[in-house]
Motif scaffolding. Structure first.
Motif, PDB file in Angstrom:
ATOM      1  N   THR A   1       6.902  10.238   5.885  1.00 41.64           N
ATOM      2  CA  THR A   1       7.048   9.707   4.524  1.00 41.64           C
ATOM      3  C   THR A   1       8.209   8.728   4.424  1.00 41.64           C
ATOM      4  N   GLY A   2       8.986   8.604   5.505  1.00 40.83           N
ATOM      5  CA  GLY A   2      10.104   7.670   5.518  1.00 40.83           C
ATOM      6  C   GLY A   2      10.013   6.732   6.701  1.00 40.83           C
ATOM      7  N   GLY A   3      11.084   6.026   6.985  1.00 47.30           N
ATOM      8  CA  GLY A   3      11.084   5.085   8.094  1.00 47.30           C
ATOM      9  C   GLY A   3      10.330   3.818   7.744  1.00 47.30           C
ATOM     10  N   ALA A   4       9.688   3.231   8.743  1.00 45.67           N
ATOM     11  CA  ALA A   4       8.921   1.990   8.540  1.00 45.67           C
ATOM     12  C   ALA A   4       7.451   2.326   8.308  1.00 45.67           C
ATOM     13  N   ARG A   5       6.954   1.992   7.147  1.00 39.80           N
ATOM     14  CA  ARG A   5       5.535   2.203   6.820  1.00 39.80           C
ATOM     15  C   ARG A   5       4.894   0.812   6.698  1.00 39.80           C
ATOM     16  N   LEU A   6       4.232   0.399   7.756  1.00 39.80           N
ATOM     17  CA  LEU A   6       3.704  -0.957   7.853  1.00 39.80           C
ATOM     18  C   LEU A   6       2.234  -0.992   7.465  1.00 39.80           C
ATOM     19  N   VAL A   7       1.881  -1.982   6.661  1.00 35.65           N
ATOM     20  CA  VAL A   7       0.480  -2.226   6.317  1.00 35.65           C
ATOM     21  C   VAL A   7       0.104  -3.581   6.907  1.00 35.65           C
ATOM     22  N   LEU A   8      -0.763  -3.561   7.903  1.00 35.07           N
ATOM     23  CA  LEU A   8      -1.156  -4.792   8.601  1.00 35.07           C
ATOM     24  C   LEU A   8      -2.441  -5.346   8.008  1.00 35.07           C
ATOM     25  N   ARG A   9      -2.374  -6.633   7.620  1.00 34.98           N
ATOM     26  CA  ARG A   9      -3.532  -7.341   7.083  1.00 34.98           C
ATOM     27  C   ARG A   9      -3.817  -8.555   7.961  1.00 34.98           C
ATOM     28  N   PRO A  10      -4.996  -9.161   7.820  1.00 32.38           N
ATOM     29  CA  PRO A  10      -5.319 -10.322   8.657  1.00 32.38           C
ATOM     30  C   PRO A  10      -4.313 -11.460   8.550  1.00 32.38           C
ATOM     31  N   ASP A  11      -3.639 -11.566   7.406  1.00 34.87           N
ATOM     32  CA  ASP A  11      -2.698 -12.671   7.223  1.00 34.87           C
ATOM     33  C   ASP A  11      -1.236 -12.253   7.427  1.00 34.87           C
ATOM     34  N   SER A  12      -1.012 -11.077   7.981  1.00 30.98           N
ATOM     35  CA  SER A  12       0.362 -10.617   8.199  1.00 30.98           C
ATOM     36  C   SER A  12       1.073 -11.482   9.243  1.00 30.98           C
TER      37      SER A  12
ATOM     38  N   LYS B   1      -8.445  -3.548   6.010  1.00 29.24           N
ATOM     39  CA  LYS B   1      -9.447  -4.613   5.967  1.00 29.24           C
ATOM     40  C   LYS B   1      -9.159  -5.564   4.807  1.00 29.24           C
ATOM     41  N   SER B   2      -9.437  -6.844   5.012  1.00 25.02           N
ATOM     42  CA  SER B   2      -9.231  -7.825   3.959  1.00 25.02           C
ATOM     43  C   SER B   2     -10.292  -7.671   2.875  1.00 25.02           C
ATOM     44  N   SER B   3      -9.890  -7.958   1.630  1.00 26.07           N
ATOM     45  CA  SER B   3     -10.849  -7.901   0.524  1.00 26.07           C
ATOM     46  C   SER B   3     -11.746  -9.131   0.502  1.00 26.07           C
ATOM     47  N   GLY B   4     -11.372 -10.153   1.249  1.00 25.10           N
ATOM     48  CA  GLY B   4     -12.204 -11.358   1.328  1.00 25.10           C
ATOM     49  C   GLY B   4     -12.979 -11.418   2.630  1.00 25.10           C
ATOM     50  N   LYS B   5     -13.179 -12.613   3.127  1.00 24.26           N
ATOM     51  CA  LYS B   5     -13.945 -12.798   4.352  1.00 24.26           C
ATOM     52  C   LYS B   5     -13.062 -12.881   5.597  1.00 24.26           C
ATOM     53  N   ALA B   6     -11.770 -12.829   5.404  1.00 21.83           N
ATOM     54  CA  ALA B   6     -10.863 -12.936   6.546  1.00 21.83           C
ATOM     55  C   ALA B   6     -11.025 -11.733   7.473  1.00 21.83           C
TER      56      ALA B   6
END
Length: 261
Positions: A86-97, A122-127
């Motif tokens: 619940t702590g530290g680095a919580r990364l969310v990776l997206r296609p445009d990251s 996953k991207s909400s668009g077509k990426a």
């Protein structure tokens, strides 16, 4: 049980001795003994016996435990299965990251002792994800021992699969990594219903291998057997957007044995 009986007997005897001693010491302080002494002595014995019985009953009273069939995953502790940090680095990776802009990449020394939790969304668009992007992240994180879990979610943050980070740190950082990333990440995000089953090849969990912390241990074990599942991603309050951790069949078996103690 024997120890409890001995303790009870000693307590009873002690109580009797206290009252008996007080009575016998009476003449020494000028109090005369009367024929009623026999009745008093009997009362002392009865009192001591009563105390012994009451003490034994209190000690012998069993501790209340939840029945094994009613214990829920929410009753389990941190040591019973792998909880997500619940702590530290919580990364969310997206296609445009931008991997190079992540603080854990720019300042790795600040995270050597911190937990790292990665969600690939996953991207909400077509990426779509470029596998090279994902590989760069794994290369940057491969030496962090506290990078343990990778969660895959759709554009609505709903769970679609789980990958142990140990696999990514060892197999998705070298030659041929891009092909494996496409198979176990890109394809799963694009078509989780058909492709997430492949995650089981690397000790991961598919879209169907999820459970809620309100479920009982017995129900979870039954589900592993009926679905031939190896474990589950655990979610809180029947919401597949609130991940708690992962529990494998071996964890459930241990928890079930402990609940029957």
């Amino acid at each position: 049980m024997k120890n409890r009986a001995l303790i009870a007997a000693l307590v009873g005897a002690g109580a009797g001795l206290v009252l008996g001693g007080a009575y016998l010491a009476a003449p020494n302080v000028g109090v005369s003994l009367t024929p009623a002494s026999v009745m008093v002595a009997a009362a002392v014995v009865v009192f001591g016996s009563s105390i012994a019985l009451l003490t034994f009953g209190a000690l012998a009273k069993p501790e209340k435990k939840k029945e094994p069939a009613t214990r829920r995953l929410s009753d389990l502790g941190k040591d019973d299965f792998a909880h997500f940090p619940t702590g530290g680095a919580r990364l969310v990776l997206r296609p445009d990251s931008l991997i190079e802009e992540l603080d854990v990449v720019r300042n790795p020394s600040a995270y050597t002792k911190k937990d790292i939790f990665v969600t690939i969304k996953k991207s909400s668009g077509k990426a779509v994800f470029n596998p090279v992007l994902i590989k760069r992240l794994f290369v940057a994180l491969k030496d962090f021992e506290n990078f343990v879990h990778i969660l895959l979610v759709n554009e609505h943050d709903e769970y679609v699969g789980y990958m142990p980070a140990a696999y990514a740190r060892s197999r998705l950082v070298g030659a041929g990594a891009e092909t494996l990333i496409v198979k176990y990440i890109s394809d799963v995000l694009a078509n989780p219903r058909e492709k997430s089953i492949d995650l089981r090849e690397i000790n991961g969990l598919s879209i169907d291998e999820k459970i809620f912390d309100s479920d009982t241990i017995a129900a979870a074990l039954k589900k592993t057997s009926e679905g031939l599942f190896r474990g589950f991603a655990v979610f809180k309050d029947k919401r597949n957007r609130k991940p708690i951790g992962v529990i494998y069949e071996s964890d459930l078996i241990k928890a079930n044995m402990k609940s029957g103690d």
